[in-house]
Write an enzyme that holds these catalytic residues in place. Structure first.
Site, PDB file in Angstrom:
ATOM      1  N   ASP A  66      -6.851 -19.959   2.982  1.00  0.00           N
ATOM      2  CA  ASP A  66      -6.883 -21.247   2.786  1.00  0.00           C
ATOM      3  C   ASP A  66      -6.483 -21.983   4.138  1.00  0.00           C
ATOM      4  O   ASP A  66      -6.965 -23.178   4.326  1.00  0.00           O
ATOM      5  CB  ASP A  66      -6.159 -21.907   1.701  1.00  0.00           C
ATOM      6  N   TYR A 104      -4.366 -30.694  -2.867  1.00  0.00           N
ATOM      7  CA  TYR A 104      -4.521 -29.807  -1.586  1.00  0.00           C
ATOM      8  C   TYR A 104      -5.474 -30.226  -0.923  1.00  0.00           C
ATOM      9  O   TYR A 104      -6.719 -30.593  -1.242  1.00  0.00           O
ATOM     10  CB  TYR A 104      -4.651 -28.392  -2.124  1.00  0.00           C
ATOM     11  N   GLU A 156       0.305 -29.527   0.342  1.00  0.00           N
ATOM     12  CA  GLU A 156       0.915 -28.468   1.205  1.00  0.00           C
ATOM     13  C   GLU A 156       1.591 -28.851   2.223  1.00  0.00           C
ATOM     14  O   GLU A 156       2.188 -27.783   2.595  1.00  0.00           O
ATOM     15  CB  GLU A 156      -0.301 -27.421   1.435  1.00  0.00           C
ATOM     16  N   LYS A 179      -8.035 -29.189  -5.674  1.00  0.00           N
ATOM     17  CA  LYS A 179      -8.332 -28.547  -4.598  1.00  0.00           C
ATOM     18  C   LYS A 179      -9.036 -29.603  -3.873  1.00  0.00           C
ATOM     19  O   LYS A 179      -9.142 -30.584  -4.287  1.00  0.00           O
ATOM     20  CB  LYS A 179      -9.490 -27.632  -5.097  1.00  0.00           C
ATOM     21  N   HIS A 231      -5.720 -28.615   3.027  1.00  0.00           N
ATOM     22  CA  HIS A 231      -5.960 -27.497   3.994  1.00  0.00           C
ATOM     23  C   HIS A 231      -6.772 -27.879   5.088  1.00  0.00           C
ATOM     24  O   HIS A 231      -8.103 -27.368   5.182  1.00  0.00           O
ATOM     25  CB  HIS A 231      -6.372 -26.280   2.985  1.00  0.00           C
ATOM     26  N   ARG A 247      -8.389 -25.367 -12.961  1.00  0.00           N
ATOM     27  CA  ARG A 247      -7.204 -26.031 -13.032  1.00  0.00           C
ATOM     28  C   ARG A 247      -7.664 -27.476 -13.113  1.00  0.00           C
ATOM     29  O   ARG A 247      -8.614 -27.946 -12.743  1.00  0.00           O
ATOM     30  CB  ARG A 247      -6.120 -26.011 -11.808  1.00  0.00           C
TER      31      ARG A 247
HETATM   32  N1  NAI Z   1      -5.429 -18.320  -1.223  1.00  0.00           N
HETATM   33  C1  NAI Z   1      -4.793 -18.871  -2.280  1.00  0.00           C
HETATM   34  O1  NAI Z   1      -5.317 -19.186  -3.338  1.00  0.00           O
HETATM   35  C2  NAI Z   1      -3.447 -19.390  -1.702  1.00  0.00           C
HETATM   36  C3  NAI Z   1      -2.935 -19.685  -0.543  1.00  0.00           C
HETATM   37  N2  NAI Z   1      -1.706 -19.992  -0.176  1.00  0.00           N
HETATM   38  C4  NAI Z   1      -1.440 -19.606   1.350  1.00  0.00           C
HETATM   39  O2  NAI Z   1      -0.583 -18.796   1.443  1.00  0.00           O
HETATM   40  C5  NAI Z   1      -0.012 -18.845   2.829  1.00  0.00           C
HETATM   41  C6  NAI Z   1       1.568 -18.585   2.764  1.00  0.00           C
HETATM   42  O3  NAI Z   1       1.972 -19.673   1.914  1.00  0.00           O
HETATM   43  P1  NAI Z   1       3.712 -19.588   1.569  1.00  0.00           P
HETATM   44  O4  NAI Z   1       4.129 -17.954   1.338  1.00  0.00           O
HETATM   45  O5  NAI Z   1       3.989 -20.631   0.637  1.00  0.00           O
HETATM   46  O6  NAI Z   1       4.381 -19.893   3.092  1.00  0.00           O
HETATM   47  P2  NAI Z   1       5.890 -19.652   3.312  1.00  0.00           P
HETATM   48  O7  NAI Z   1       6.021 -20.735   4.622  1.00  0.00           O
HETATM   49  O8  NAI Z   1       6.735 -19.619   2.428  1.00  0.00           O
HETATM   50  O9  NAI Z   1       5.983 -18.235   4.059  1.00  0.00           O
HETATM   51  C7  NAI Z   1       5.161 -18.186   5.568  1.00  0.00           C
HETATM   52  C8  NAI Z   1       6.114 -16.932   6.063  1.00  0.00           C
HETATM   53  O10 NAI Z   1       4.952 -16.702   7.327  1.00  0.00           O
HETATM   54  C9  NAI Z   1       6.129 -16.330   8.203  1.00  0.00           C
HETATM   55  N3  NAI Z   1       5.313 -16.155   9.476  1.00  0.00           N
HETATM   56  C10 NAI Z   1       5.060 -17.219  10.514  1.00  0.00           C
HETATM   57  N4  NAI Z   1       4.536 -16.679  11.491  1.00  0.00           N
HETATM   58  C11 NAI Z   1       4.481 -15.355  11.279  1.00  0.00           C
HETATM   59  C12 NAI Z   1       3.952 -14.089  12.033  1.00  0.00           C
HETATM   60  N5  NAI Z   1       3.547 -14.197  13.399  1.00  0.00           N
HETATM   61  N6  NAI Z   1       4.404 -13.001  11.806  1.00  0.00           N
HETATM   62  C13 NAI Z   1       4.806 -12.796  10.390  1.00  0.00           C
HETATM   63  N7  NAI Z   1       5.234 -13.709   9.530  1.00  0.00           N
HETATM   64  C14 NAI Z   1       5.271 -14.833   9.972  1.00  0.00           C
HETATM   65  C15 NAI Z   1       6.902 -17.420   8.123  1.00  0.00           C
HETATM   66  O11 NAI Z   1       8.327 -17.118   8.896  1.00  0.00           O
HETATM   67  C16 NAI Z   1       7.277 -17.513   6.977  1.00  0.00           C
HETATM   68  O12 NAI Z   1       8.451 -16.617   6.156  1.00  0.00           O
HETATM   69  C17 NAI Z   1      -0.378 -20.496   3.179  1.00  0.00           C
HETATM   70  O13 NAI Z   1      -1.248 -20.292   4.017  1.00  0.00           O
HETATM   71  C18 NAI Z   1      -0.588 -20.960   1.879  1.00  0.00           C
HETATM   72  O14 NAI Z   1      -1.465 -22.092   1.811  1.00  0.00           O
HETATM   73  C19 NAI Z   1      -0.803 -20.199  -1.094  1.00  0.00           C
HETATM   74  C20 NAI Z   1      -1.260 -20.278  -2.454  1.00  0.00           C
HETATM   75  C21 NAI Z   1      -2.530 -20.000  -3.044  1.00  0.00           C
HETATM   76  C1  PYR Z   2      -2.644 -23.577  -2.611  1.00  0.00           C
HETATM   77  C2  PYR Z   2      -4.096 -23.255  -2.811  1.00  0.00           C
HETATM   78  O1  PYR Z   2      -4.747 -23.405  -2.135  1.00  0.00           O
HETATM   79  C3  PYR Z   2      -4.432 -23.331  -4.261  1.00  0.00           C
HETATM   80  O2  PYR Z   2      -3.442 -23.266  -5.130  1.00  0.00           O
HETATM   81  O3  PYR Z   2      -5.609 -23.113  -4.638  1.00  0.00           O
HETATM   82 MG    MG Z   3     -10.176 -24.464   1.267  1.00  0.00          MG
END
Ligand code: NAI
Ligand code: PYR
Ligand code: MG
Length: 371
Positions: A270, A94, A118, A75, A96, A15
């Site tokens: 992340d 980002y 974020e 990133k 994190h 990206r």
């Molecule tokens: N690995 C990667 O490449 C990427 C990772 N992410 C990560 O994914 C994660 C989720 O992101 P989003 O969906 O955008 O967040 P969001 O805020 O839209 O959704 C998170 C959900 O988790 C729920 N939640 C909180 N505590 C909880 C629990 N104890 N049990 C069940 N649900 C619970 C919340 O109520 C909410 O609905 C973040 O950490 C984000 O940074 C996002 C994009 C890419």
């Molecule tokens: C959100 C994030 O960590 C990514 O897009 O790589």
């Molecule tokens: Mg990282």
């Protein structure tokens, strides 16, 4: 303002912080943009497209960091990038930070003004600069999971949609936010049996209205999580407590009792991950196995579909980039509480409460630095 775009250097990250149309937006407002040669080459954004949009090419990241008033990335800065930041320079990307004490210490030491995509909020609620990448990662999580359920990838040898006469696989999605609902959309589409858990009953209510009895919704607590993951073929972790380290909702003991050859996709990695057994992996080596369960924990999943992701990200980031360039960071943050919520580290202080709490720093509210 002079805005700089270095080539991303994280493993398999193609990206780029600004697309040529975004460069054009900034140049049209009287700003100068320098882009590292070849920054977009991996996704077909050529140097010629950048110069046609008004950018000047420079050959090295060192020159970008040395000259730019604002560095726009994707990133979190890698250690060699942190070392090039300087006091007062804006870093817009980002970050994190909560699960990353080394990066946080380096940013504090740099004296730079570090704005994390974020944690920027939106007038309608939510996290609009995280949302597009969560859409991508949520959708990808099902294809990553499906692929790793194949025998050759270490999985149990299960086709998630089943076939006539053979039961479909069971997908459990923990967290029904942007990642969770996008994963759910794909999971339902391929014909799997789906269970989704969240603590927010209103979210579950909305999903129930859309999907009816094609899915099961469960209030998230330790008991419900354990019961669900023990019968799962694929578990998606998509929880978030904004800015904070992810809660470890699936314990080591639960993982040890899961089906052998089941797959975990910990999208929340992340922010540290929501499975006790997770640790970050890369696209080059995306999985490891604990107690017979395949773990996919890539911290930059959208990097795999870098062209789609770059355009989706720029759609969300460009308006604030323009505001920062037009007004300077102090005035831009004074004028917009949502952008101010993105300030995580500033002039040697930690300005985001959850990061300060998780990593043991004094919390300094952004307002005290904007006076
Ligand atoms: N690995 C990667 O490449 C990427 C990772 N992410 C990560 O994914 C994660 C989720 O992101 P989003 O969906 O955008 O967040 P969001 O805020 O839209 O959704 C998170 C959900 O988790 C729920 N939640 C909180 N505590 C909880 C629990 N104890 N049990 C069940 N649900 C619970 C919340 O109520 C909410 O609905 C973040 O950490 C984000 O940074 C996002 C994009 C890419
Ligand atoms: C959100 C994030 O960590 C990514 O897009 O790589
Ligand atoms: Mg990282």
């Amino acid at each position: 303002m002079l805005i700089g775009v270095p080539k991303e250097i994280k493993n398999n990250e193609f990206r780029v912080g600004l697309t040529p149309p975004s460069v054009h937006e900034l140049v049209a407002r009287g700003h100068r943009v320098i882009v590292q040669t070849g920054a977009g080459a991996g996704i077909g954004l050529t140097d010629e497209q950048y110069t046609a949009a008004g950018a000047t090419l420079v050959p090295s990241a060192q020159e970008i960091f040395a000259q730019a008033d604002m560095v726009v990335k994707v990133k979190e800065p890698q250690p060699q990038e942190c070392a090039m930041l300087r006091p007062g320079q804006i870093l817009y990307t980002y970050l994190h930070l909560a699960p990353d004490p080394e990066q946080t210490a380096a940013l504090v030491k740099s004296g730079a003004v570090c704005i994390a995509y974020e944690t920027i909020t939106g007038p309608g609620g939510g996290l609009p600069l995280l949302a597009p990448m969560s859409e991508v990662a949520g959708r990808m999580s099902i294809q990553a999971g499906a692929s790793h359920l194949e025998k050759s990838k270490g999985g149990a040898g299960i086709l998630l949609g089943g076939v006539p006469g053979v039961a479909a696989g069971h997908i459990v999605i923990i967290g029904a936010g942007v990642v969770g609902t996008n994963a759910l959309q794909m999971a339902v589409g391929i014909g799997a049996r789906v269970t989704v858990l969240d603590k927010n009953v209103d979210r579950l209510r909305q999903l129930d209205l859309v999907y009816g009895n094609r899915i099961s919704t469960l209030y998230s607590n330790a008991h419900a999580i354990e019961e669900a993951v023990l019968s799962a073929d694929l578990v998606i972790g998509g929880v978030l407590v904004p800015g904070a380290a992810a809660p470890k909702l699936v314990t080591r003991d639960m993982v040890s009792k899961m089906k052998k050859g089941a797959v975990i996709v910990d999208v929340a990695i992340d922010q540290g991950g929501c499975f006790a057994t997770s640790h970050p992996t890369t696209h080059a080596d995306p999985t490891f196995v604990v107690d017979g369960v395949v773990h996919y924990c890539v911290a930059n999943m959208p990097g795999a579909v870098a062209r789609t992701s770059t355009f989706a990200l720029n759609n969300a980031t460009i308006a604030h980039a323009v505001a920062l360039a037009n007004k300077g960071w102090r005035q831009a943050l004074r004028d917009d509480v949502h952008l101010k919520n993105g300030l995580n580290v500033c002039e040697g202080k930690v300005t985001y409460a959850a990061v300060a709490k998780d990593l043991g720093y004094d919390y300094v509210p952004a307002d005290t630095l904007l006076a």
